[in-house]
Design a protein around this motif. Structure first.
Motif, PDB file in Angstrom:
ATOM      1  N   MET A 127       0.806  -1.213   0.000  1.00  0.00           N
ATOM      2  CA  MET A 127       0.000   0.000   0.000  1.00  0.00           C
ATOM      3  C   MET A 127       0.843   1.269   0.000  1.00  0.00           C
ATOM      4  N   VAL A 128       2.109   1.150   0.410  1.00  0.00           N
ATOM      5  CA  VAL A 128       2.991   2.305   0.281  1.00  0.00           C
ATOM      6  C   VAL A 128       3.955   2.092  -0.896  1.00  0.00           C
ATOM      7  N   GLN A 129       3.432   1.362  -1.873  1.00  0.00           N
ATOM      8  CA  GLN A 129       4.077   1.205  -3.183  1.00  0.00           C
ATOM      9  C   GLN A 129       5.384   0.433  -3.186  1.00  0.00           C
ATOM     10  N   ILE A 157       6.205   0.147  -6.826  1.00  0.00           N
ATOM     11  CA  ILE A 157       4.974   0.116  -7.612  1.00  0.00           C
ATOM     12  C   ILE A 157       4.643   1.555  -8.012  1.00  0.00           C
ATOM     13  N   ASP A 159       2.577   4.727  -9.368  1.00  0.00           N
ATOM     14  CA  ASP A 159       1.157   5.059  -9.491  1.00  0.00           C
ATOM     15  C   ASP A 159       0.903   5.584 -10.892  1.00  0.00           C
ATOM     16  N   ASN A 160      -0.202   5.148 -11.432  1.00  0.00           N
ATOM     17  CA  ASN A 160      -0.489   5.565 -12.788  1.00  0.00           C
ATOM     18  C   ASN A 160      -1.832   6.269 -12.872  1.00  0.00           C
ATOM     19  N   LEU A 161      -1.953   7.081 -13.877  1.00  0.00           N
ATOM     20  CA  LEU A 161      -3.178   7.812 -14.127  1.00  0.00           C
ATOM     21  C   LEU A 161      -4.262   6.802 -14.492  1.00  0.00           C
ATOM     22  N   PRO A 162      -5.459   6.960 -13.937  1.00  0.00           N
ATOM     23  CA  PRO A 162      -6.515   6.009 -14.305  1.00  0.00           C
ATOM     24  C   PRO A 162      -6.807   6.038 -15.805  1.00  0.00           C
ATOM     25  N   VAL A 163      -7.308   4.940 -16.299  1.00  0.00           N
ATOM     26  CA  VAL A 163      -7.580   4.858 -17.732  1.00  0.00           C
ATOM     27  C   VAL A 163      -8.610   5.901 -18.148  1.00  0.00           C
ATOM     28  N   GLY A 164      -8.430   6.396 -19.353  1.00  0.00           N
ATOM     29  CA  GLY A 164      -9.379   7.374 -19.860  1.00  0.00           C
ATOM     30  C   GLY A 164      -9.072   8.782 -19.410  1.00  0.00           C
ATOM     31  N   GLU A 165      -7.905   8.978 -18.803  1.00  0.00           N
ATOM     32  CA  GLU A 165      -7.497  10.291 -18.321  1.00  0.00           C
ATOM     33  C   GLU A 165      -6.404  10.822 -19.232  1.00  0.00           C
TER      34      GLU A 165
ATOM     35  N   ARG B  11      -5.819   6.029  -4.108  1.00  0.00           N
ATOM     36  CA  ARG B  11      -4.573   6.062  -4.880  1.00  0.00           C
ATOM     37  C   ARG B  11      -4.794   5.802  -6.365  1.00  0.00           C
ATOM     38  N   PHE B  43      -3.280  15.217 -10.097  1.00  0.00           N
ATOM     39  CA  PHE B  43      -2.205  14.334 -10.539  1.00  0.00           C
ATOM     40  C   PHE B  43      -1.130  15.138 -11.277  1.00  0.00           C
ATOM     41  N   PRO B  77       0.986   8.583   2.751  1.00  0.00           N
ATOM     42  CA  PRO B  77       1.924   7.711   2.020  1.00  0.00           C
ATOM     43  C   PRO B  77       1.223   6.570   1.273  1.00  0.00           C
TER      44      PRO B  77
END
Lengths: 166, 145
Positions: A127-129, A157, A159-165, B11, B43, B77
């Motif tokens: 959860m903290v990547q 891990i 973080d990526n922009l959600p799809v469609g953004e 997240r 973002f 975090p």
């Protein structure tokens, strides 16, 4: 006191051993339950401790051993056996509160009694990547001199922009 | 002083919660589109701020303001984001946003095993507690705006 937890955990392991034929499956279930606990526990931990983001794995190790284990189990494992690359270390648990009243019978030689802890650590760090491999490499229950959890950093891990953004 | 509205994002950019108190002007698009637009901007700001900063940052993006309102941003975090819009008179409210995370989100969502994480929060209890908390803030006032 934490005896309630210790005894509840003991009852859980006992029940799982009855429900599943082989210990591998019990290990798997404990890990899975631990993971589910870990992903929630990390939020409680961050809210209560106000610890910020870690910048390297050494800092992560310190927080786990000195803050998190202290907060939830009242113990402070020692950190040893750093790999030269700094991506692997061991937690040595002097006294594992999960096993206070336990004696492993011979017919459960492949049971990793405290495997829930591995799942908790893995879930919380995810959860903290941080994707981390967590496993017991020594266990006093199995006659080893110490209880040792090995932590291996796999990758960050992103973080990526959600799809469609855009 | 006044509080306009509040967004909580996870997240992955899912809007877990939205509340509104004193909002005189609506966006004119659907809420789903508004959440996406808001998250997309946040973002981008995060990435902009971290790339443009000439020194290493600890906290990153904290807030921005226009001629009419101020947007306060707090990120844990674990990537949970609490976003509150207020009028310009409100100072630094990091501790307030942290309290929303630790006393409300963690206590009434994370500790409620029946609340699924990563989807819109359905818990009535959470909504009520949050509403009471925000209405009790010293800078909450229904009159101003």
């Amino acid at each position: 006191s934490s005896e309630l937890f210790t005894l509840t955990y003991g009852a859980l392991v006992t029940q799982l051993c009855k429900d599943y034929e082989n210990d591998e499956d019990v290990n798997k279930q404990l890990d899975k339950m631990g993971y589910n606990i870990g992903v929630r526990l990390v939020e409680d931990f961050l809210a209560r401790s106000n610890v910020g983001r870690c910048h390297d794995f050494r800092e992560t190790a310190d927080v786990i051993a000195k803050v998190a284990f202290k907060m939830y189990l009242g113990i402070t494992p020692s950190i040893t056996n750093w790999s030269p690359a700094g991506d692997e270390f061991s937690l040595i648990l002097e006294n594992n509160p999960l096993v206070d009243f336990v004696e492993l019978p011979d017919n459960h030689s492949s049971l990793i009694y405290s495997n829930l802890l591995c799942g908790v650590l893995r879930g919380a760090l995810e959860m903290v990547q941080m994707a981390v491999d967590v496993k017991f490499v020594q266990d006093t229950l199995k006659g080893d001199g110490a209880t040792e959890i090995r932590m291996k950093f796999i990758r960050r891990i992103e973080d990526n922009l959600p799809v469609g953004e855009e | 002083m006044t509080v306009h509205n509040l967004y909580i994002f996870d997240r992955n950019g899912i809007c877990l919660h939205y509340s509104e108190w004193n909002r005189k002007k609506q966006a004119g698009i659907s809420k789903e589109e508004e959440f996406k637009l808001m998250y997309g901007m946040l973002f981008s700001i995060r990435s902009f701020v971290s790339k443009m900063s000439p020194v290493d940052m600890k906290d990153g993006f904290l807030s921005f303001q226009t001629s009419k309102y101020k947007l306060h941003y707090y990120e844990t975090p674990t990537g949970l984001k609490v976003v509150m819009n207020t009028d310009l008179g409100v100072g630094n409210i990091r501790d307030v946003l942290h309290q929303i995370y630790s006393y409300l989100y963690v206590d009434y969502v994370v500790k409620n095993p029946l609340c699924n994480l990563n989807e819109t929060i359905q818990s009535e209890l959470f909504r009520n507690k949050l509403d009471t908390f925000v209405r009790g803030l010293p800078f909450f006032s229904a009159r101003a705006g």
